[in-house]
Each structure stands twice: as C-alpha cells, then as structure tokens.
Design a protein around this motif. Sequence first.
Motif, short mmCIF file in Angstrom:
data_model
loop_
_atom_site.label_atom_id
_atom_site.label_comp_id
_atom_site.label_asym_id
_atom_site.label_seq_id
_atom_site.Cartn_x
_atom_site.Cartn_y
_atom_site.Cartn_z
N UNK A 23 0.70 -0.96 0.11
CA UNK A 23 0.21 -0.01 -0.23
C UNK A 23 0.52 1.41 -0.28
N UNK A 24 0.73 2.48 -0.87
CA UNK A 24 1.43 3.60 -1.07
C UNK A 24 1.13 3.60 -2.25
N UNK A 25 1.77 4.66 -2.68
CA UNK A 25 2.18 5.35 -3.89
C UNK A 25 3.72 5.59 -4.24
N UNK A 26 3.32 5.11 -5.54
CA UNK A 26 5.01 4.18 -6.58
C UNK A 26 4.59 5.00 -7.35
N UNK A 27 5.84 5.57 -8.43
CA UNK A 27 6.46 6.41 -9.04
C UNK A 27 7.46 6.02 -10.39
N UNK A 28 7.01 6.21 -11.50
CA UNK A 28 7.84 5.65 -12.49
C UNK A 28 8.51 6.73 -12.72
N UNK A 29 9.56 6.80 -13.68
CA UNK A 29 10.52 8.28 -14.20
C UNK A 29 9.95 8.86 -14.88
N UNK A 30 8.96 8.76 -15.71
CA UNK A 30 7.85 9.36 -16.69
C UNK A 30 7.43 10.25 -15.54
N UNK A 31 6.94 10.21 -14.31
CA UNK A 31 5.79 11.29 -13.28
C UNK A 31 4.58 10.81 -13.69
N UNK A 43 -4.86 3.06 -8.00
CA UNK A 43 -5.52 4.50 -8.97
C UNK A 43 -4.22 4.52 -9.46
N UNK A 44 -4.12 4.74 -11.22
CA UNK A 44 -3.32 4.89 -12.44
C UNK A 44 -3.33 6.85 -11.96
N UNK A 109 -6.67 13.70 -2.83
CA UNK A 109 -7.84 13.00 -3.42
C UNK A 109 -9.09 14.38 -3.12
N UNK A 110 -10.18 14.45 -4.01
CA UNK A 110 -10.97 14.47 -4.98
C UNK A 110 -12.52 13.97 -4.89
N UNK A 111 -13.20 14.39 -4.12
CA UNK A 111 -14.42 13.73 -3.74
C UNK A 111 -15.48 14.68 -4.16
N UNK A 112 -17.08 13.87 -5.11
CA UNK A 112 -17.70 14.83 -5.14
C UNK A 112 -18.60 14.14 -6.04
N UNK A 113 -19.98 14.70 -6.39
CA UNK A 113 -21.06 13.46 -6.81
C UNK A 113 -21.36 14.64 -8.77
N UNK A 114 -21.74 14.24 -9.71
CA UNK A 114 -22.63 14.87 -11.04
C UNK A 114 -23.40 14.29 -10.70
N UNK A 115 -24.49 15.32 -11.41
CA UNK A 115 -25.94 15.02 -11.81
C UNK A 115 -26.80 16.15 -12.83
N UNK A 116 -28.03 15.78 -13.09
CA UNK A 116 -28.32 17.03 -13.96
C UNK A 116 -29.63 16.81 -13.67
N UNK A 117 -30.69 17.91 -14.34
CA UNK A 117 -32.08 18.64 -13.92
C UNK A 117 -32.85 17.56 -14.54
N UNK A 118 -32.18 17.89 -15.82
CA UNK A 118 -33.86 17.32 -16.55
C UNK A 118 -34.66 15.38 -15.42
N UNK A 155 -21.51 9.12 -8.32
CA UNK A 155 -20.63 10.04 -7.26
C UNK A 155 -19.28 9.64 -7.77
N UNK A 156 -18.22 10.26 -7.73
CA UNK A 156 -16.66 11.13 -8.21
C UNK A 156 -15.19 10.78 -7.30
N UNK A 157 -14.52 10.25 -7.18
CA UNK A 157 -12.98 10.45 -6.52
C UNK A 157 -12.28 9.92 -7.37
N UNK A 158 -11.28 10.98 -7.61
CA UNK A 158 -10.02 11.18 -8.14
C UNK A 158 -8.61 11.41 -7.01
N UNK A 159 -7.60 11.27 -7.62
CA UNK A 159 -6.38 10.71 -6.81
C UNK A 159 -5.25 11.83 -7.81
N UNK A 160 -4.91 12.49 -7.07
CA UNK A 160 -4.18 13.94 -7.79
C UNK A 160 -2.65 13.85 -7.28
N UNK A 161 -1.67 14.18 -7.79
CA UNK A 161 -0.73 14.54 -7.43
C UNK A 161 0.34 15.87 -7.99
#
Length: 493
Positions: A23-31, A43-44, A109-118, A155-161
């Motif tokens: 468990x944890x973050x692993x990186x390559x030479x290409x960021x 996640x990639x 980590x960004x989390x949230x939701x997407x929705x529509x009104x129709x 729902x969405x959840x995205x990991x970013x560096x």
Amino acid sequence: MKYIAVLFFSLFLVSPAYADELAGLWETDSDTYVYFKEDGTFSFINSKTRTGYSWQRTGENSVLLHYSYLSSGAVQEKECTLTLNGKTLTVEAEGQTFTFKKSSQTVTTFTGEIFYRERMLLPPRVEVRYALYKNDETVPFALYFIPTEGKTPLPFSFDCVLEAGDNVFMEASVYHDNILLFATEKPVDIEEKNILLHRAGQAVNEKELIVPAKFASAQGDVVFLEKNGLAIVKKNGTMQIAHWAYIDRKQNIEISQENDAPLVAAVQDENTLVFRHYEDKNMLSFSRREKELFEIGKFNVSGVLQDNNGDFSFTDCTSMCRFPAVHNGIITKHFPQETFVRPVIVDMDVVLRRKSDGEIEMYPTKVSKADKGICQSMFQHTSLENTYWRLTAIGEKAVEVFEGQREPHIIIRDNMATGSDGCNNFFMPVTIEESSIKFGQGGATLMLCPHGEEQAREFNQMLNKADAWQINGSILKLLENNSVLAVFEAVYL
C-alpha cells in the motif's frame, strides 16, 4: 465483469498480512504513479490510457488487478507477479516488466458528485468519462472511464499529485452504448463537489476524420480510408479490401475484413488512430501521412454485378461499396450471352485506381460466376442483436442521409435499442420474443437539425408501430400486421 459498479462501490478487501508493504504511492521516471490503497482500491495517476479500480493480494508475490483501457472501456482482470526490494517494486504482467520507486509525494483526493436537472431516467448501465485539467492548460493531464449503474447523483473520487498552487478542473460526460447523453459545458472547478451536467446538444464536440487519407504505423502497416466506407488494409506488403465506419459519436471506428476479426480504433484526433488490438500488439498508433493517398492496387473480390442500361456496377461483399466497372468488354467477353439486368454473383480479379477527380474506379481483368450464397456468407451469423442496422427505406420511400448528420440506424443489445433517427440519438427498452418485437418508451437528445426532421419523425413513429421482424441475409425488415414498415441493412458486424 463487464461493468464495475460492484468493483467501484463494493471493493475487494486487502489481506492485512501484505497491506503495509504494498500500500502506498509508487512512481516511474515519467511522472506517472500507481497508488495502492489499504481499502482495496488503486488508481493510475496522470494516466491518459488506463483507469484503475481494485487490487487484491492472491499470494506473497502476486496481486490481482481490475482496470480498463480508455479506448475499449472493458474491465480487465489481470494477475501480476510482484517483486519488492526495499523501495523498488517490479511488476511482471503478460511478458512485460514495469519498475516503480516508492514515492514521497503527497496525494490529494478530490471527491464529489455529478448530476443533472432534466426529468429523464438513465439506462440501467452507463459509462461516465472524466477529463482533468490543471490551471489554464487545454490538454487534460488525466482521463478516466467508469462504467456504473445509471442512478444519479453519480459519485466521483480522483487521486492527484499536484504542485503548490495547482488548481484542478474537470469535464464529465455520461454515455450509453457510446451515445453521449449528458456533459459539462466546460471544465468545472473540481472542488465544487456537486457538478451540474447538461443534456447533450448540437454543440457537442465530435472528432471527425478527414478522408480520403492514409494512416501508417511505425512498423510499416498502412490503412487507407475513403469517403464511401472503403478501407484498404496493407499488412506485410499484402493489400486487402475492407469496410470502415464510425461506431459511435465519431470517437471510434471499426474496420471489417472478410476473414479476419474487425479492427477497432479510437480516433485520437484527425491525424491519429489508436488500434486496441492489432496483430500481436495492443494500443498501436497509426499516424496520418499527409498528401499520401491510395493510388492503385490489384485485388480478388466477390460481389454483385449488375447492368444498368449499359453501365455496369459492382457491389463488393467485403467493403459493401459500389463501384462503376469500366472497360466492360472484359465482362461481356466472359459472359457473351448474359444480360446482367438481374444481379449476378461473380468472382473478379480487379484493379482499383484513383481517377483525376479523386474517385476510385474498378477495372476488371478476370470475371467468373460464383456461388449464389457467397455474399450472404458474410452475414450468415447476422442476428437481430449486436448488429449495426442502417435504415434504407421507410415504407416505399428511400432514406436520405444529410451532410453533417448521422445516418439513421439502430443497434439492439441487452434488451436496449440505441441509435440515431438521422437527427437525434435515442435509447429505449425493447422486448423480443421469437419473431415479435416491441419498442418501449425511452429518451433522446433534443438537437435541432437543418434537414430531415420529417424523416426522423417517421422513423420514430415506425418504431412505435413495429410488432414483428424478419431477417434475410443482410436485410432486416420491421413489420406491423405483416406489412413492411421499414427496411434496414447490416453495414458492419
């Protein structure tokens, strides 16, 4: 494993005996990064080709991964061999070796939701596609493809560096069967948490290839694409006629060949095609070769030959393209008593060449009669479902296809019918029992089209009336009380 709703929301649990070392973050030479979490997800990060979903230890030196390639969308299950040596991780999968270093970077980590009104229900299964942007950049730094249940909010959840001061924006879109239903109008600040989507309209950006064109791989294979659906595939110096067509909103094309499995390519942009599987390679790019077009080639073809008031035409079984057959003396020499007023199935050696006006003409060099079933052999396994059916006639009227608009068609799979009426895309439930058929109430986009609105109305009215279907070879007929309402033809399989 076609959909990952279970994977995404009901995650595999990680064996505690091994959780801490992997468990944890692993990186390559290409960021780029791989982020294994202790809750069983991974996640990639900074990837534009793959979406990671879940991981599970299957042994001290092995792990089971679930992920998908963006171009195909299908969830893959792969068991990989691991070698951990201090802060170095080596992963072996399908004969390839990848090396990662333990990273000290911080993951946001960004989390949230997407929705529509129709007031519109989604189909039972949808695909949600996301693109992430940094600051004012116009090219996304990460892309995601997430099949899930059609229940809003999603729902969405995205990991970013990220670097200090980076702001992240997101575009989101919801697809069903490669038809766009809802999307953000522009990149939205991902920290808004609740992101509004809008029904797909005329302003949707569709990628479109400029044809005729030549695309070539670094290995020397070539694909020529012509305006009329003709494709010429050159492998290992041998050329073969094929048929090409879009299989969704101009994001992907399919090239159908006579004896080989169809080739599917993502339209990355007007200058690049990325084939999912090509020979023994995955994700192989073909680049446009400017000012290089197909000029001339020799082929053996089978198809339908017909004489229209002295002008011969030939419809090729493989490409489904119609060619004027010039130098008709070759044909009449081989069949001095044949009138060809009625179509005749023939085998021909031909030369295809480009004329000065850019069109392709066919020059026959040898002609012989062929088995009457030769063209139907392409479609002997054609079924009502999982086939692209192009509308050719409604009642007694031939169907028109207007420039800049999709051709009317329908695809039926998994008890759902999707397609286009020539103006708007639609989806609806369908019930099939032996030779009977019933289309239910569904949804559609609401675009205003410059042409063909009356034809589109007739198409939809026809679907509401249809109660039976018949297939003969490559032809589908929808009927009401044994009367033909509409005729379709199988374009590619």
